[in-house]
Write an enzyme that holds these catalytic residues in place. Sequence first.
Site, short mmCIF file in Angstrom:
data_model
loop_
_atom_site.label_atom_id
_atom_site.label_comp_id
_atom_site.label_asym_id
_atom_site.label_seq_id
_atom_site.Cartn_x
_atom_site.Cartn_y
_atom_site.Cartn_z
N GLU A 43 0.76 -1.24 0.02
CA GLU A 43 0.16 0.00 0.07
C GLU A 43 0.91 1.32 0.04
O GLU A 43 1.70 1.49 0.68
CB GLU A 43 -0.92 0.03 1.12
CG GLU A 43 -1.81 1.22 1.04
CD GLU A 43 -2.44 1.46 2.46
OE1 GLU A 43 -2.47 0.65 3.56
OE2 GLU A 43 -2.98 2.71 2.89
N ASP A 108 9.53 4.70 15.45
CA ASP A 108 9.62 6.18 15.28
C ASP A 108 10.22 6.76 16.59
O ASP A 108 9.58 6.47 17.55
CB ASP A 108 8.19 6.61 14.99
CG ASP A 108 7.99 8.27 14.58
OD1 ASP A 108 9.34 8.76 14.45
OD2 ASP A 108 6.99 8.73 14.52
N ASP A 110 10.54 10.63 18.24
CA ASP A 110 10.31 12.09 18.12
C ASP A 110 10.84 12.82 19.15
O ASP A 110 10.62 12.50 20.35
CB ASP A 110 8.61 12.20 17.83
CG ASP A 110 8.47 13.26 17.10
OD1 ASP A 110 7.57 13.43 16.17
OD2 ASP A 110 8.73 14.40 17.70
#
Lengths: 394, 500
Positions: A43, A108, A110
């Site tokens: 996708e 991830d 951050d």
Amino acid sequence: MSSAEELTPELMLAFYRRLYPFKSIFGWLNHELAPTKLFTHREFAFTLAGDVYLRYNSFKDAEDLKKQVLALNPTRFEIGPVYSARPRDKKTVLAINFKPILRELVFDIDMTDYDSIRTCCSDAGICRRCWNFISVAVRVLDQGIRDQYGYKHLLWVYSGRRGIHLWISDKEAMELTDDERKALVGWMTVIQGGKDVHKKVNVRTGLSPLPPSLQLALETLRTTFSEFVLPDQDPFHSTEGWEALLQLIPHAETVKKLRDDWSDAPYSTSEERWDDFKRIIQKQEKGSRLRKTLEYAAEDIAIQYTYPRLDAEVSKHRNHLLKAPFCVHPKTSRVCVPVDPANIERFDPGRVPTVGQLLGELDKAVADASDKEGQDGGEHRSGEYGFYVPCSYI
Amino acid sequence: MYKVQKKKPEVDIHSQLKYRFRLNFYDKPPLDDIIIEDFETFALDRLRVLAEIETAFVRNSPWETIKKHTEDQCRKYLELGHTTAKTKDLDRERQKDHISHFVLRLAFCRTEELRRRFVKAETTLFRIRYANEDPQELISFLKSRDFDWVEVSSAEIEQYRDQLDAAGGKGSDTFYKVGLNRDAVVVFPEVIGLHQVKWTRVPDLVEKRKVFLKGGMAYVSSKEQSSIIFQSFQAHLEKALELTAKALPRLDEDTRIVPILDHLSQGFLAGGTSEWNNATSANGDEITADMVDDISRKHFPACMRNLHNALKRDRHMKHFGRLQYGLFLKVLGLSIDEAITFWRRGMSTIQDDKFNKEYKYNIRHSYGLEGKRANYPAKSCQQILMNDQPGSGDSHGCPYRHFSPENLQTALLSMYSSQGLTSADIPEIMQIVKGGHYHVACTRVFEITHAKYGIRKDNGVGDGESVTHPNQYAAKSRELELGATKGAVKKDTDGDVAMS
């Protein structure tokens, strides 16, 4: 460096047409030369101007993807999982036949999650100094994952503003189920608890040494703590800062003594205060329960001020979308370049090229009648920033 | 180490048993002839146990409570003796366990939802049995299977000594001890040591950092090895169920089996089939038409309260409502004459002539006095939930399932606030209803409204059972009241009231 550069649709289109390495992305996702399900059933989600979001796109090869990107000119696009059917056919297949089956294991990190311990910037800001937090996170995670899980194909990508993404493409990592991903994230997560929790490191059972995985990381964390956090970030200088530190010391007498001392010394640096605490520990009888408690507390504090803070939700689910490498961050116009974990300290987020710079250089190179063209120009420049060509490690 | 030992001849004291072990991984389906009655009754018995486990999970009971309830249920329906128990027909018990498991597999393989619930309940049952297993037997059982684990060599143990200790968290002797029983830490020379498996085999241990990981392999100490076994059981069952689901359409179908399977898979929704045996008024006391109103306020479950109120309000009731309520009253102890009086008074909009012609016949019919003269049982929760969905103008059905959330809240408060239900209890009940566990919601209401008799959360309608039949609800409620007036109920005990 200012990020005032305007990101116009024309600029983006030129970037996609002349610079974006579609072939490398294809090779990295596909693992082979001929298109496989890893690419065709993958996708892609596009974000268009005006917050239009197009999900469930899929393409037969790099050329097909490029054509669509040029046609839509998205501000960015994201990569999702490999489904059991082609995502573009989602509406025509039965729901039970459309399930995510493979997906890189992604992490991830951050900078916003570091706001409670960094003193130089806050929120979206990032500088050379707080990048050190990211550096240590990269080193700890990279080492931990390679050592404990045996994965080899790790790709670190700068997220374009204040964070970093990790993509793990090992076959086994891609096959993990959501439950297994959750377990792995649980293993990796050490810092837990929100604003109202003082002590965020709770990994020991009673008065026991750290789990082995953390002992391995502890060396790196300790160095970072004494060489970067204390002198540079100076977290215990302010009254709130050292009060927060005292909250983490599980011994009332020590806390009282330190509080009395420090109340009279408003200008002490964090290093001095930390030494005060260390001295108290040294004074305790060797092998005593109190000494052990305080030593462990000191370890836990060092961990709390350095250990990677993960955004767990990103990693837990196979169908979570993550921005593709080499995309442009819409706010900073910087390119999301891959980063070499071995040289992570030398990476400076402020010097990552913006789209405008890259295109300008390319124009200059062309004008110089250089025979370099298209992507070559881009990768030549980005080589300075520790690019490595993604397909080369598959 | 395991493989070597497996080849050694072993002294097998129970070699005459067809099923050597009490625990079963259900690798092979039963191959004997099965009587159709056994096929169904075995499965029903097992279903009761599984439904109880599931209910316990929904009610968030602590593990100890779940374990205790399940053991009680097992003793009733699915006894499984230890190999040392000589007096029992072990093979018969184990065969029942074996057959019932496979019948339920057929019934529950059909949708993903059913498979998930079945796997969870079965794995829990296995865990409970595993925990109760005799250590010696457990060792031979473990040896009889290959769990695909690698014994860690002593050289490797030495190499990672520090890390292993840190992972074990209890000093250096951790790896020579194995706690098989929850309470006992026993030293077993045969199963000491460490096992190495792919980390994905023990995700729960990884998440809690209870293992040592190196290069994708998890080093699991013996005291955590049950985790590998449970995971293996679960993975095995999941795979087998999917295969069964694929094979089921190709089954050379026998028309006797499909209805049974349909019936069984419905059982899970209603929380198990009711064992309420419709023995009319077990307490032997007759009820008259005049008493119904009073009893309804004190002892009826929500469905019957609703029907009763509807009858009073509308002075009329449609067919299925009369059927559900009428049979309930019959089992409650209303005689035929009283029933006719009750309905004559209740249906006051109907002319005498019409009543005698049409309704009286129906009432007599339901008492087995007309037509084929069958003694119809009252409807169980399962029937009320699944059959004859109420249409407009109907008042039958189960309020927890068939009312809109807003109406249910108002109805519950107006029905039960005099018995101690407050609006503070409503969110919890609505949450359960939202999860589709209607019988659990009903049981919770029972617990709240009977708190004055010493009923606590998780007591259910006695022995931790949940409501499976409206008459069970009413009878237990009346028993409690009776006990309280006689002073025979031990307050603050576990609410265990003996049947008189």
